[in-house]
Scaffold this active site. Structure first.
Site, PDB file in Angstrom:
ATOM      1  N   GLY A 105       0.839  -1.194   0.000  1.00 14.82           N
ATOM      2  CA  GLY A 105       0.000   0.000   0.000  1.00 14.82           C
ATOM      3  C   GLY A 105       0.868   1.235   0.000  1.00 14.82           C
ATOM      4  O   GLY A 105       2.097   1.168  -0.152  1.00 14.82           O
ATOM      5  N   GLU A 106       0.237   2.390   0.157  1.00 11.14           N
ATOM      6  CA  GLU A 106       0.973   3.641   0.149  1.00 11.14           C
ATOM      7  C   GLU A 106       0.267   4.643   1.041  1.00 11.14           C
ATOM      8  O   GLU A 106      -0.961   4.749   1.013  1.00 11.14           O
ATOM      9  CB  GLU A 106       1.096   4.187  -1.269  1.00 11.14           C
ATOM     10  CG  GLU A 106       1.992   5.406  -1.370  1.00 11.14           C
ATOM     11  CD  GLU A 106       2.509   5.634  -2.774  1.00 11.14           C
ATOM     12  OE1 GLU A 106       3.217   6.631  -2.977  1.00 11.14           O
ATOM     13  OE2 GLU A 106       2.223   4.800  -3.652  1.00 11.14           O
ATOM     14  N   PHE A 118       3.787   8.790   4.059  1.00 10.85           N
ATOM     15  CA  PHE A 118       5.232   8.631   4.111  1.00 10.85           C
ATOM     16  C   PHE A 118       5.769   8.162   2.762  1.00 10.85           C
ATOM     17  O   PHE A 118       6.804   8.611   2.299  1.00 10.85           O
ATOM     18  CB  PHE A 118       5.581   7.614   5.204  1.00 10.85           C
ATOM     19  CG  PHE A 118       7.050   7.418   5.437  1.00 10.85           C
ATOM     20  CD1 PHE A 118       7.696   8.132   6.431  1.00 10.85           C
ATOM     21  CD2 PHE A 118       7.780   6.515   4.683  1.00 10.85           C
ATOM     22  CE1 PHE A 118       9.048   7.951   6.655  1.00 10.85           C
ATOM     23  CE2 PHE A 118       9.130   6.339   4.896  1.00 10.85           C
ATOM     24  CZ  PHE A 118       9.770   7.059   5.884  1.00 10.85           C
ATOM     25  N   ASP A 141      -1.478  11.126  15.886  1.00 12.48           N
ATOM     26  CA  ASP A 141      -2.055  10.726  14.601  1.00 12.48           C
ATOM     27  C   ASP A 141      -2.694   9.350  14.717  1.00 12.48           C
ATOM     28  O   ASP A 141      -2.526   8.492  13.844  1.00 12.48           O
ATOM     29  CB  ASP A 141      -0.987  10.740  13.511  1.00 12.48           C
ATOM     30  CG  ASP A 141      -1.594  10.782  12.105  1.00 12.48           C
ATOM     31  OD1 ASP A 141      -2.762  11.191  11.983  1.00 12.48           O
ATOM     32  OD2 ASP A 141      -0.906  10.409  11.146  1.00 12.48           O
TER      33      ASP A 141
END
Length: 803
Positions: free
Chosen positions: A492-493, A496, A610
């Site tokens: 995944g992405e 970062f 976060d």
């Protein structure tokens, strides 16, 4: 006769149980019970060091009554959960579960995992007469405490490395005499051709033994105070290590690395490694800091009270040696001491006067300091005043309030004028450079620090393990692990950059996160994550294995989570059915325990900033692990909140006071946890709209249903058959308490855990109006990728994304 047989039966059971030295698969060791080695030389049991607030499991010598004993003989020789203390409770237990995993169980199914090996057949854990706690399966050793030493070396243990398995044996000091958490000092063997022992303070070399020659080390005149100790050095192609044996039976023997960095042998200062009080062979001379008085002076420990100008540091996780270094780096410092009763924290003094009365704790005073003026009993003495310099300033101590009893000053007023002028010019030039260079300067600084770290590590050898078991990987090894970062390995992405699945040469599966050049996150977040997460160890925090800083590459290597992230299941109409209520409630509990550790029980007080569903990773058993600490903020133990101009986080999870005014505290994470909790219960995203007339987000929907006493309508439809209505209502109630508008109204994570476990004596209070529960006019479509936006004032917000 029947009653006699029953009595004999119970007597036999009691005697057998009291002599237990093995835990078999499926058995527990409860609080108040103990394992004893066959010859009763060692015992393993629960213990507490802080008035029954936290629990540890440790191995102790069984002390004979006919032997002269030292205070250190009563200390544990091994602590199982030194960095993971658990809340003190009578229900805690050590268990070897049905899968053969060794765990410390506490609370409602919360645990600290000691051994992750799966045993398909009968397994058992036995305490041996060597002090080694060994997990075996059909006579095959799966795990042993000797492979994971804490601060103590026993006969038969090793200091060194196995090159075939990668196993490293080293000792790490306690942070203080009363807290077994990992401290600043380690001792390990240099596995190069030199083959010497090295003591390090953090990453700095503190003492070197010199090479092994003729049965000893070059800087060690004698190995032991006792004639019955034999030290051995073993060097083969497969492994290199130091070990020792004793040739007298029933002898209490141990070497331990002290909180001051020297080796103690049964309570006495060992014959090598002593650099704290005075220099000895092998001590590494530190660089000059421009304070001539420091070059030939040493600190002396005295049982006196002192008076003078005092500065107290906010970080209570500092060891006494860390405090000494702070004093050495301040040219006006003449004395130092810890703050807490457990020997942590730091305060330093200038212009010191010794009071005549004895103090309850020792103070470390610069030996030979000319300004130490004894004050007679009954004379007036100035009470030290606590003061703090500006946060960005070095800890220089002001001399404006010099005690009248001090007749002379060690530094003339004109020297202070020069120092003050130079400091003012330095700060002014630094501020000007920052304004001119902006973020480019910050990135360059971070790059310099990372490259320095990388260069030091390369000298020691690529892929060699660093402190806290974080490893520096070469780019070639990670490219090989990911098939040259092929698209087929991509998981995944995020903000970062891309994340790849990899497999290391030893077969271990890892997740490899590669910093993208277009990423809104950058070098500062990268450095922050490395320095922070390496110090954090908890079953509900993802484990950082290592990193790579080769060339322009910035890569993080994590343990691989088979089931990806929580949002992968939670917001998918097909996959969410795999999350039944028991699984969801376990995830809620695990995340709460992880946050409680960050806020209260870790060495560092950490605000994540976060917390969201995509940052909750799930292992093979769907157990949650909090990840992504690039945005995290470290607080001092006495620090409750702070202001920040750079606001980072994800839209929909940020608390009102943080998003609007930049106020960050533990209640910032509590708000995010409340949003996450409501999302888990409902299967809905907080950022979506759930009312056509009055666009409500999830918080608003939950609040409206709660006020109308229809809160159960919030439940995910897939949970109707499997959920416990009481637990669901409790979770919704806790979730609404966590997202209340005012931070002071939100519960702490300790209270959250108690409410979720239903351990509170009184019912939770009714929730007040939540913050950010109505979003008018913001009905944008889902964004396909996570974006980080930086405004002129430094605001950084990540939009919630679908994955």
């Amino acid at each position: 006769m029947a009653w006699l047989q029953i009595l004999l039966f119970f007597l036999f059971i009691t005697l057998s149980y009291s002599q237990k030295h093995t835990i078999f698969q499926g058995q527990n060791l409860r609080v108040g019970e103990k394992l004893e080695s066959p010859n009763k030389e060692f015992r393993l049991e629960f213990f507490s060091l802080d008035a029954n607030k936290t629990h540890y499991i440790g191995i102790f010598y069984n002390l004979p009554s006919n032997m002269t004993l030292f205070p250190d003989d009563y200390r544990p020789v091994w602590v199982a959960n030194r960095n993971n203390p658990i809340p003190y409770a009578s229900g805690n237990n050590l268990t070897l579960d049905g899968e053969g995993k060794l765990k410390i169980i506490y609370g409602r199914d919360s645990f600290v995992l000691l051994s992750s090996y799966n045993a398909s057949r009968n397994s058992s854990a036995t305490l041996h007469d060597t002090g080694n706690f060994v997990l075996v399966e059909l006579n095959q050793t799966l795990w042993q405490s000797f492979d994971y030493p804490t601060d103590t070396l026993l006969p038969g243990m090793r200091l060194g490395r196995n090159f075939k398995t990668g196993q490293v044996w080293s000792l790490t000091s306690w942070i203080s005499e009363d807290i077994p958490a990992s401290g600043s000092f380690t001792i390990a063997i240099d596995t190069t051709d030199v083959g010497q022992l090295i003591i390090r303070w953090n990453e700095s070399v503190f003492w070197m033994s010199g090479p092994w020659e003729k049965g000893t080390f070059g800087n060690v005149s004698r190995i032991s105070h006792y004639d019955y100790v034999d030290l051995s050095f073993v060097s083969t192609e497969d492994e290199k290590y130091v070990t020792y044996s004793v040739n007298e039976p029933q002898t209490l023997s141990r070497y331990a690395i002290d909180v001051f960095g020297f080796i103690k042998e049964r309570g006495a200062a060992g014959p090598f490694g002593v650099c704290f009080y005075k220099p000895s062979p092998g001590c590494v001379t530190r660089e000059s800091i421009g304070c001539p008085i420091r070059n030939n002076s040493w600190f002396e420990r005295r049982p006196n009270s002192v008076s003078g100008n005092r500065f107290r540091f906010g970080n209570n996780n500092m060891s006494l040696f860390d405090c000494k270094r702070q004093c050495e780096n301040n040219c006006s410092c003449a004395a130092f001491n810890s703050i807490t009763a457990t020997g942590t924290g730091c305060e330093i003094w200038s212009n010191v006067s010794i009071l005549g009365s004895q103090s309850q704790s020792d103070v470390f005073i610069l030996d030979g300091e000319r300004d130490l003026v004894p004050i007679r009993n009954g004379s007036d003495a100035n009470v030290p005043s606590t003061f703090s310099p500006p946060p960005a300033s070095p800890p220089a101590i002001s001399t404006d309030s010099t005690p009248k009893s001090s007749q002379r000053t060690s530094i003339k007023w004109w020297i202070w004028l020069i120092i003050a002028t130079g400091l003012t010019l330095f700060l002014g030039l630094s501020s000007l450079c920052y304004l001119l260079r902006g973020k480019g300067k910050a990135k360059a600084t971070a790059l310099l620090l990372l490259n320095q770290t990388a260069n030091r590590s390369k000298k020691r050898k690529i892929d060699k393990k660093m402190s806290h078991e974080v490893q520096l990987y070469s780019l070639d090894s990670l490219a090989m692990a990911t098939n040259n970062f092929s698209p087929g390995n991509k998981l995944g992405e995020g903000g970062f950059g891309p994340v790849y699945k990899g497999e290391l040469p030893d077969g271990q599966e890892v997740a490899i996160k590669r910093l993208s050049t277009s990423s809104g996150q950058g070098l500062l977040e990268f450095k922050n994550e490395i320095l922070l997460i390496a110090k954090l160890q908890h079953t509900n925090l993802v484990r950082l294995l290592g990193f790579c800083t080769q060339g322009e590459e910035r890569i993080l290597v994590y343990e691989y989570m088979l089931n990806k992230s929580l949002d992968f299941f939670l917001f998918d109409s097909n996959k969410r059915e795999l999350l039944n209520w028991d699984t969801r409630f376990r995830i809620i509990e695990g995340v709460a325990q992880g946050l409680l550790y960050l806020h209260k029980y870790s060495r560092l007080k950490v605000i994540h900033r976060d917390l969201k569903s995509s940052n909750i990773l799930l292992d093979a058993d769907m157990n949650p692990k909090i990840s992504d600490f690039g945005m995290a903020r470290i607080f001092g133990r006495q620090e409750s909140e702070a202001n920040t101009k750079r606001i980072v986080g994800t839209h929909g999870y940020m608390s009102p006071e943080y998003a609007l005014r930049g106020i960050v505290s533990t209640k910032t994470d509590v708000f995010s946890f409340g949003v996450l909790l409501l999302e888990i219960v409902s299967g809905k995203k907080n950022n979506s709209c759930y009312d056509s007339e009055h666009p409500l987000n999830l918080i608003g929907l939950a609040w409206e249903l709660w006020r109308e006493e229809r809160a159960l309508e919030l439940i995910d439809a897939t949970l109707i058959e499997s959920c416990s209505r009481d637990e669901v209502m409790r979770c919704i109630h806790v979730g609404l308490l966590c997202v209340q508008d005012y931070a002071k109204d939100r519960p702490s994570m300790s209270s959250v855990v108690s409410m979720l476990m239903n351990d509170t004596r009184q019912p939770p209070p009714p929730p007040e109006r939540p913050g950010f529960f109505i979003e008018r006019g913001d009905q944008r479509a889902e964004i396909s990728e996570e974006v980080v936006r930086y405004s002129i004032n430094g605001l950084s917000i990540s939009e919630l994304t679908a994955r």
